[in-house]
Motif scaffolding. Structure first.
Motif, short mmCIF file in Angstrom:
data_model
loop_
_atom_site.label_atom_id
_atom_site.label_comp_id
_atom_site.label_asym_id
_atom_site.label_seq_id
_atom_site.Cartn_x
_atom_site.Cartn_y
_atom_site.Cartn_z
N ARG A 252 39.02 32.93 136.36
CA ARG A 252 38.65 34.08 135.29
C ARG A 252 38.93 35.30 135.63
NH1 ARG A 252 32.24 33.14 135.03
NH2 ARG A 252 32.45 34.71 133.40
N ASP A 253 38.97 36.30 134.54
CA ASP A 253 39.21 37.57 134.45
C ASP A 253 40.65 37.98 135.24
OD1 ASP A 253 38.80 40.32 134.33
OD2 ASP A 253 37.52 40.46 136.04
N LEU A 254 41.70 37.56 134.48
CA LEU A 254 43.07 37.67 135.14
C LEU A 254 43.58 38.74 134.39
CD1 LEU A 254 44.18 33.87 134.98
CD2 LEU A 254 43.00 34.88 136.57
N THR A 255 44.63 39.39 135.20
CA THR A 255 45.40 40.52 134.59
C THR A 255 46.62 39.73 134.13
OG1 THR A 255 46.61 40.49 136.83
CG2 THR A 255 44.65 42.11 136.51
N PRO A 256 47.39 40.37 133.12
CA PRO A 256 48.44 39.89 132.38
C PRO A 256 49.44 39.20 133.56
CG PRO A 256 48.10 41.78 131.51
CD PRO A 256 47.01 41.50 132.45
N GLU A 257 49.70 39.97 134.56
CA GLU A 257 50.65 39.56 135.61
C GLU A 257 50.09 38.40 136.54
OE1 GLU A 257 53.87 39.41 138.00
OE2 GLU A 257 53.33 40.77 136.11
N GLN A 258 48.90 38.25 136.58
CA GLN A 258 48.14 37.13 137.02
C GLN A 258 48.41 35.77 136.25
OE1 GLN A 258 44.36 38.43 138.13
NE2 GLN A 258 44.88 38.46 140.30
N LEU A 259 48.05 35.97 135.11
CA LEU A 259 48.29 35.16 133.92
C LEU A 259 49.59 34.51 133.80
CD1 LEU A 259 47.22 33.47 131.60
CD2 LEU A 259 47.75 35.25 129.82
N LYS A 260 50.44 35.39 134.08
CA LYS A 260 51.97 34.82 133.88
C LYS A 260 52.29 33.92 135.09
CE LYS A 260 56.86 36.82 133.73
NZ LYS A 260 57.55 38.15 133.53
N ASN A 261 51.75 34.57 136.25
CA ASN A 261 51.88 33.62 137.31
C ASN A 261 51.59 32.26 137.62
OD1 ASN A 261 53.49 35.79 138.67
ND2 ASN A 261 51.71 36.65 139.74
N MET A 262 50.36 32.26 136.85
CA MET A 262 49.50 30.78 136.81
C MET A 262 50.28 29.97 135.97
SD MET A 262 46.77 30.95 138.50
CE MET A 262 45.61 29.61 137.78
N ILE A 263 50.82 30.43 134.85
CA ILE A 263 51.46 29.41 133.77
C ILE A 263 52.69 29.33 133.88
CG2 ILE A 263 49.69 30.00 132.19
CD1 ILE A 263 51.51 31.67 130.71
N SER A 264 53.47 30.04 134.94
CA SER A 264 54.84 29.79 135.14
C SER A 264 54.68 28.95 136.53
CB SER A 264 55.66 31.00 135.50
OG SER A 264 55.02 32.00 136.25
N VAL B 12 42.24 30.91 127.99
CA VAL B 12 41.23 31.36 127.17
C VAL B 12 40.95 32.81 127.16
CG1 VAL B 12 38.74 30.98 126.69
CG2 VAL B 12 39.84 29.27 128.07
N VAL B 13 40.82 33.23 126.00
CA VAL B 13 40.50 34.91 125.83
C VAL B 13 39.19 34.97 125.29
CG1 VAL B 13 41.06 37.04 124.60
CG2 VAL B 13 42.82 35.31 125.49
N SER B 14 38.25 35.73 126.06
CA SER B 14 36.92 35.79 125.70
C SER B 14 36.84 36.67 124.59
CB SER B 14 36.16 36.28 126.79
OG SER B 14 34.68 36.55 126.40
N GLU B 15 36.16 36.11 123.48
CA GLU B 15 35.64 37.05 122.01
C GLU B 15 34.60 38.22 122.42
OE1 GLU B 15 34.43 36.27 117.32
OE2 GLU B 15 34.88 34.68 118.86
N GLU B 16 33.61 37.78 123.43
CA GLU B 16 32.59 38.68 123.68
C GLU B 16 33.26 39.98 124.72
OE1 GLU B 16 32.61 35.53 124.12
OE2 GLU B 16 31.10 35.29 122.25
N THR B 17 33.85 39.53 125.78
CA THR B 17 34.19 40.40 126.83
C THR B 17 35.85 40.73 126.68
OG1 THR B 17 34.84 38.88 128.33
CG2 THR B 17 32.43 39.85 128.21
N GLY B 18 36.78 40.11 126.15
CA GLY B 18 38.16 40.32 125.63
C GLY B 18 38.79 39.82 127.33
N LYS B 19 38.02 39.14 128.27
CA LYS B 19 38.75 38.75 129.51
C LYS B 19 39.49 37.70 129.56
CE LYS B 19 35.11 41.01 132.29
NZ LYS B 19 34.49 40.56 133.33
N ILE B 20 40.66 37.46 129.94
CA ILE B 20 41.47 36.45 130.14
C ILE B 20 41.34 35.48 131.39
CG2 ILE B 20 43.78 35.56 130.11
CD1 ILE B 20 44.46 38.18 128.99
N SER B 21 41.11 34.23 130.96
CA SER B 21 40.92 32.90 132.11
C SER B 21 41.77 31.82 131.81
CB SER B 21 39.53 32.45 131.95
OG SER B 21 38.60 33.27 131.92
N VAL B 22 41.86 31.16 132.71
CA VAL B 22 42.91 29.86 132.63
C VAL B 22 42.17 28.73 133.31
CG1 VAL B 22 44.99 28.56 133.78
CG2 VAL B 22 45.05 30.99 132.74
N ALA B 23 42.07 27.72 132.61
CA ALA B 23 41.50 26.40 133.23
C ALA B 23 42.70 25.42 133.48
CB ALA B 23 40.46 25.58 132.19
#
Length: 285
Positions: free
Chosen positions: A253-265, A235-246
């Motif tokens: 919530r509030d993930l960095t690109p590196e954290q997002l990569k680790n979460m989905i790989s 999820v990318v927030s339209e209001e804050t621009g923060k990245i989250s993964v459910a």
């Protein structure tokens, strides 16, 4: 024993026989007790807990009525209890469906439900990189996005609510789909086997009361989709621009690109989970 005879006779059972208990009976009782314990433990986390307590009150009232020999009340309750199974199926239908979905997601069935190979590691790594790049750029531009990465549980029901795409995953394509005022920006994108399967898909909203009021429909839909599947929902927030993964009904919530990569790989799934704070909506920012 007199009380039990009185109670069961009030329910239409004329005689209560004293049972003879053996080792298999004890094992049978322990198994049933464990199942009942797990069911109670599960429904305590759902709205069914309030309904379950109401049913316990009815049974307690029936026991008192049988003890005091209140024949009219016993007659009403006995006829009500006879329809209890059908009533339970109707009342607890959402909870029973969720329980069966959770059971179906168990690893014990993964061998039988495993589909075709999702592609080699190089293609999977490229897909992850493209998703991370797109999420990072959309977050910087505050462009709302909702992306589902299908895992073991098929997302065909959700896919049918959207528009078929069937294209190779690329950051440019994802950014263009979620661009404001474009025909495909409203809804979710489903990614299957390293390809964009569909866009503008509708997702079920979570009914959890623990979700923070600060979260909007997009985040609630992400949590709801993760509750009924094992998909990674970005999820990318339209209001804050923060990245989250459910995932699994939990929102990170509030993930960095590196954290997002680790979460989905899959390669760094466990270590990423340990490093991230778990947000269920009750914590503050």
């Amino acid at each position: 024993m007199d009380f039990l005879n009185s109670f069961f006779s009030g329910l239409g059972i004329t005689e209560f026989v004293r049972p003879s208990i053996g080792i298999t009976d004890v094992l049978d009782i322990l198994i049933v007790a464990y199942i009942i314990y797990k069911v109670i433990f599960w429904i305590k986390e759902t709205r069914a807990w309030v309904l379950f307590k109401g049913i316990l009150v009815i049974f307690a009232f029936a026991a008192v009525a049988a003890l005091l020999k209140l024949h009219t009340i016993i007659f009403v309750l006995s006829n009500t209890i006879n329809m209890g199974i059908i009533a339970l199926l109707i009342v607890f239908q959402p909870e029973m469906r969720k329980a069966l979905e959770q059971l179906g997601k168990g690893k014990i069935f993964s061998y039988f439900t495993r589909g075709e190979d999702a592609g080699d590691e190089k293609a999977a790594a490229r897909t992850v990189n493209e998703i991370v790049k797109a999420a990072d750029k959309m977050g910087a531009a505050k462009t709302g996005a909702l992306i589902l990465m299908e895992q073991e549980v098929p997302l065909g029901d959700l896919e049918r609510t959207g528009i078929p795409i069937d294209a190779i995953v690329s950051s440019q394509l994802l950014i263009n789909i979620f661009e404001h005022n474009t025909p495909l920006h409203d809804g979710a994108v489903i990614i299957r086997r390293n390809r964009v399967a569909a866009a503008t898909c509708f997702l079920p909203l979570t009914d959890s009361n623990e979700v923070s009021m600060e979260l909007g429909t997009r985040h609630r839909a992400a949590i709801g989709a993760s509750e009924v599947s094992d998909a990674h929902v970005i999820v990318v927030s339209e209001e804050t621009g923060k990245i989250s993964v459910a995932r699994g009904g939990v929102l990170y919530r509030d993930l960095t690109p590196e954290q997002l990569k680790n979460m989905i790989s899959e390669q760094d799934h466990q270590s990423a989970k340990k490093k991230l704070a778990i947000w269920k909506g009750r914590q503050d920012k």
